[in-house]
Scaffold this motif. Structure first.
Motif, PDB file in Angstrom:
ATOM      1  N   UNK A 129      -7.589 -18.408 -35.263  1.00 40.21           N
ATOM      2  CA  UNK A 129      -7.535 -17.019 -34.451  1.00 40.21           C
ATOM      3  C   UNK A 129      -8.559 -16.023 -35.349  1.00 40.21           C
ATOM      4  N   UNK A 130      -9.273 -15.260 -34.357  1.00 40.93           N
ATOM      5  CA  UNK A 130     -10.091 -14.243 -34.901  1.00 40.93           C
ATOM      6  C   UNK A 130      -9.398 -12.936 -34.556  1.00 40.93           C
ATOM      7  N   UNK A 131      -9.139 -12.101 -35.856  1.00 41.94           N
ATOM      8  CA  UNK A 131      -8.557 -10.766 -35.673  1.00 41.94           C
ATOM      9  C   UNK A 131      -7.205 -11.076 -35.133  1.00 41.94           C
ATOM     10  N   UNK A 132      -6.472 -11.876 -35.725  1.00 38.03           N
ATOM     11  CA  UNK A 132      -5.091 -12.244 -35.151  1.00 38.03           C
ATOM     12  C   UNK A 132      -3.917 -11.846 -36.472  1.00 38.03           C
ATOM     13  N   UNK A 133      -2.819 -11.605 -35.828  1.00 41.32           N
ATOM     14  CA  UNK A 133      -1.850 -11.132 -36.867  1.00 41.32           C
ATOM     15  C   UNK A 133      -0.511 -11.851 -36.410  1.00 41.32           C
ATOM     16  N   UNK A 134       0.322 -11.812 -37.376  1.00 46.54           N
ATOM     17  CA  UNK A 134       1.716 -12.461 -37.283  1.00 46.54           C
ATOM     18  C   UNK A 134       2.458 -11.329 -36.538  1.00 46.54           C
ATOM     19  N   UNK A 135       3.598 -11.833 -35.527  1.00 50.24           N
ATOM     20  CA  UNK A 135       4.325 -10.896 -34.965  1.00 50.24           C
ATOM     21  C   UNK A 135       5.636 -11.636 -34.583  1.00 50.24           C
ATOM     22  N   UNK A 136       6.337 -12.372 -35.349  1.00 52.81           N
ATOM     23  CA  UNK A 136       7.481 -12.792 -35.293  1.00 52.81           C
ATOM     24  C   UNK A 136       7.517 -13.940 -34.072  1.00 52.81           C
ATOM     25  N   UNK A 137       6.979 -15.073 -34.290  1.00 52.65           N
ATOM     26  CA  UNK A 137       6.998 -16.062 -33.620  1.00 52.65           C
ATOM     27  C   UNK A 137       6.018 -16.079 -32.574  1.00 52.65           C
ATOM     28  N   UNK A 138       5.254 -14.902 -32.523  1.00 55.69           N
ATOM     29  CA  UNK A 138       4.062 -14.873 -31.399  1.00 55.69           C
ATOM     30  C   UNK A 138       3.001 -14.368 -31.910  1.00 55.69           C
ATOM     31  N   UNK A 139       1.766 -14.572 -31.482  1.00 51.72           N
ATOM     32  CA  UNK A 139       0.495 -14.003 -32.158  1.00 51.72           C
ATOM     33  C   UNK A 139       0.080 -12.686 -31.529  1.00 51.72           C
ATOM     34  N   UNK A 140      -0.407 -11.597 -32.250  1.00 52.21           N
ATOM     35  CA  UNK A 140      -0.953 -10.491 -31.804  1.00 52.21           C
ATOM     36  C   UNK A 140      -2.302 -10.713 -31.984  1.00 52.21           C
ATOM     37  N   UNK A 141      -3.339 -10.564 -30.868  1.00 55.22           N
ATOM     38  CA  UNK A 141      -4.812 -10.709 -31.054  1.00 55.22           C
ATOM     39  C   UNK A 141      -5.246  -9.394 -30.937  1.00 55.22           C
ATOM     40  N   UNK A 142      -6.223  -8.896 -31.878  1.00 49.65           N
ATOM     41  CA  UNK A 142      -6.927  -7.656 -31.873  1.00 49.65           C
ATOM     42  C   UNK A 142      -5.980  -6.460 -32.744  1.00 49.65           C
ATOM     43  N   UNK A 183      -8.566 -17.892 -25.782  1.00 51.34           N
ATOM     44  CA  UNK A 183      -7.960 -16.708 -25.073  1.00 51.34           C
ATOM     45  C   UNK A 183      -8.360 -15.500 -25.823  1.00 51.34           C
ATOM     46  N   UNK A 184      -8.770 -14.428 -25.256  1.00 49.40           N
ATOM     47  CA  UNK A 184      -9.358 -13.413 -25.751  1.00 49.40           C
ATOM     48  C   UNK A 184      -9.186 -11.950 -25.434  1.00 49.40           C
ATOM     49  N   UNK A 185      -8.822 -11.111 -26.046  1.00 47.77           N
ATOM     50  CA  UNK A 185      -8.837  -9.678 -25.196  1.00 47.77           C
ATOM     51  C   UNK A 185      -9.925  -9.124 -25.132  1.00 47.77           C
ATOM     52  N   UNK A 186     -10.104  -8.407 -24.098  1.00 43.54           N
ATOM     53  CA  UNK A 186     -11.081  -7.452 -23.600  1.00 43.54           C
ATOM     54  C   UNK A 186     -11.515  -6.066 -24.315  1.00 43.54           C
ATOM     55  N   UNK A 187     -10.116  -5.716 -24.856  1.00 43.88           N
ATOM     56  CA  UNK A 187     -10.141  -4.520 -25.612  1.00 43.88           C
ATOM     57  C   UNK A 187      -8.958  -4.458 -26.228  1.00 43.88           C
ATOM     58  N   UNK A 188      -9.095  -4.308 -27.770  1.00 46.36           N
ATOM     59  CA  UNK A 188      -8.064  -4.047 -28.557  1.00 46.36           C
ATOM     60  C   UNK A 188      -6.713  -5.215 -28.442  1.00 46.36           C
ATOM     61  N   UNK A 189      -5.545  -4.867 -28.158  1.00 46.39           N
ATOM     62  CA  UNK A 189      -4.215  -5.754 -28.766  1.00 46.39           C
ATOM     63  C   UNK A 189      -3.553  -6.250 -27.553  1.00 46.39           C
ATOM     64  N   UNK A 190      -3.089  -7.503 -27.802  1.00 47.54           N
ATOM     65  CA  UNK A 190      -2.118  -8.223 -26.792  1.00 47.54           C
ATOM     66  C   UNK A 190      -1.242  -9.387 -27.419  1.00 47.54           C
ATOM     67  N   UNK A 191      -0.180  -9.279 -27.139  1.00 48.66           N
ATOM     68  CA  UNK A 191       0.798 -10.461 -27.813  1.00 48.66           C
ATOM     69  C   UNK A 191       0.542 -11.846 -26.892  1.00 48.66           C
ATOM     70  N   UNK A 192       0.437 -12.895 -27.601  1.00 57.75           N
ATOM     71  CA  UNK A 192       0.524 -14.155 -26.800  1.00 57.75           C
ATOM     72  C   UNK A 192       1.533 -15.300 -27.327  1.00 57.75           C
ATOM     73  N   UNK A 193       2.236 -15.953 -26.507  1.00 59.43           N
ATOM     74  CA  UNK A 193       3.006 -16.784 -26.804  1.00 59.43           C
ATOM     75  C   UNK A 193       3.151 -18.185 -25.674  1.00 59.43           C
TER      76      UNK A 193
END
Length: 503
Positions: A349-362, A440-450
């Motif tokens: 992940x690049x600029x990924x964050x933990x979000x309780x069983x899913x990944x937050x991108x951006x 898989x990448x966001x085009x602007x800021x944040x999204x949660x992926x699972x």
């Protein structure tokens, strides 16, 4: 579904009162069997064993709340009270509910002597108990089910006589009538799955291995029974009886519900992960089984109709080549993301964050992405589909961009935010390179992926261009997708109209 089941005329069973409640639709069946998702071969059989246990045991014998009372529901033709007898062509009729029929017995299709006559759940399980003509029951004895080569009576409804059973030569064998062979095989598949751990003895050891979770059946047996199930497909009678038994016992014969399930346990799909959400079923809202050709294992094809699915048809999942559910992420949640996350064993992940069983991108200031590691997707090249769950921040901050090596990048919109349920996106990529990487990448800021999944979409046929010699130099995977080159990875492929196996 199309009522094109073979083997037997559709019978109007007396289960009108229970069928609507217990005949599951495709979604309900998938939820019932959801624990089978992603499993193969021995692991798949072990999980079927767990969910197939009888929840409500009916006492053996006559009486309205015993076996004969159950038969009144499971094996009675409502229009004339006739009893369905799978062992003879004779006609028998029910009297009052629970009363035994004169001249008939309760038949253990898998003889109870094979586990020492113990009065256990297997002894009373309706999934393998059938009403039978008494003489036919006696003639069948406790013989193994197989091919009779020297019958005592060549004109009999069922064959009793001599035959071979693997290494056992010229022994007593019982062979069902052709129109019931598939039924009995699916019954045997159920029994050796649900009760594999019984102390098998007597004639049963000629087809069953003791203390053997897989394959349990000896090779000669499961190969023959698979052949019979392919020729004698599931009938509506089986479907209705399965629903009626479920209403009583609260368990199902999943080899009837999923008519290609045995292929994933013993057949030519043992190296393919089973998915109850996409597998062929005998549910009333699933018409794919009507077009399924016997002998094609767990993968449906129709060579008389080479057209690809139209753009408005749903994508049907075939072989899964990659999955990630982010169960490795345990910190954070949707509102309070945890520490920055760089990836797992299959993805970075690049600029990924933990979000309780899913990944937050951006983040609030920049986009983020996640990419499969090199070699994580093993695929010979061709068409692939990608599906994943997505939701945005408190508002949707842009679109999501998805790329697959060798194919054109796609950008998709979505509408779900943190307060909504996840939204599922499915994308199809043509001309994907061998062993590709997914990004898989966001085009602007944040999204949660699972729940990322990459799979080969099923088609209805193989549409291969022929050479002047009447053959083709192209290779296709088992789902009918043309490969970009000769396959190098292990698997089952199609070449010149024949299945080939690369090990």
């Amino acid at each position: 579904m199309k009522k094109l089941f073979t083997s037997i005329t559709v019978l109007a069973l007396a289960i009108a009162s229970v069928t609507p409640a217990y005949s599951l639709d495709r979604k309900g069946l998938a939820e019932y069997a959801k624990s089978l998702k992603g499993l193969k071969k021995a692991e798949l059989k072990a999980q079927i064993h767990k969910i197939s246990q009888v929840k409500n045991v009916v006492d053996y014998g006559s009486g309205s709340e015993k076996t004969w009372g159950a038969f009144y529901t499971t094996d009675r033709i409502a229009s004339n009270n006739q009893c369905i007898d799978r062992y003879t062509a004779k006609e028998y009729y029910f009297g009052s509910k629970g009363s035994a029929i004169n001249g008939m017995n309760i038949e253990h299709s898998m003889p109870n002597s094979w586990w020492g006559h113990t009065n256990n759940n297997a002894y009373k399980d309706l999934n393998h108990l059938y009403p039978s003509d008494s003489k036919a029951n006696s003639d069948k004895g406790n013989y193994p089910m197989g091919v009779v080569t020297s019958p005592k009576d060549p004109n009999a409804f069922e064959k009793i006589g001599k035959g071979d059973a693997g290494t056992y030569k010229n022994i007593n064998i019982w062979e069902p009538n052709d129109k019931w062979k598939g039924d009995f095989c699916r019954t045997y598949f159920y029994m050796v799955t649900t009760y594999y751990d019984l102390p098998w003895t007597s004639e049963g050891t000629k087809l069953i291995h003791n203390n053997n979770p897989w394959p349990t059946l000896q090779e000669w047996a499961y190969k023959l029974y698979l052949e019979w199930t392919r020729k004698d497909k599931v009938s509506q009678t089986e479907v209705d009886r399965n629903a009626a038994v479920y209403a009583i016992q609260k368990n199902r014969n999943l080899y009837i519900d999923f008519p290609t399930l045995a292929e994933y346990v013993w057949g030519d799909s043992i190296d393919v992960a089973f998915d109850p959400y996409t597998a062929i079923t005998t549910c009333s809202d699933d018409d794919r089984y009507a077009d399924y050709l016997p002998g094609e294992g767990g993968e449906p094809t129709d060579p008389t109709d080479p057209d690809e699915p139209g753009p408005d048809e749903p994508v049907i999942e075939g072989t899964v080549v990659f999955e990630e559910d982010f169960s490795c992420i345990t910190g954070g949640d949707f509102t309070n993301t945890g520490t920055q996350w760089s990836g797992c064993d299959k993805m970075t992940a690049t600029n990924g964050w933990e979000a309780g069983g899913v990944v937050k991108l951006g983040s609030g200031s920049k986009a983020g992405s996640i990419t499969t590691k090199a070699g994580a997707i093993k695929f010979p090249g061709g068409k692939l589909c990608v599906t994943f769950d997505i939701k945005g921040w408190k508002t949707v901050e842009g679109k999501i961009k998805v790329s697959m090596t060798g194919s054109e990048t796609q950008t998709k919109e979505y509408t779900a935010t943190t307060s909504d349920d996840f939204e599922t996106l499915t994308l199809t990529f043509d001309d994907v390179s061998a062993n590709p990487q997914l990004k898989i990448e966001t085009t602007a800021k944040r999204a949660f992926i699972d729940n990322i999944k990459v799979f080969v979409p099923k088609t209805t046929a193989i549409d291969a261009p022929e050479t002047s010699a009447g053959t083709t130099n192209d290779y296709y995977n088992i789902n009918g997708q043309k490969l970009t080159a000769a396959p190098a990875l292990p698997g089952i492929y199609i070449h010149n109209g024949r299945k080939i196996v690369i090990r």
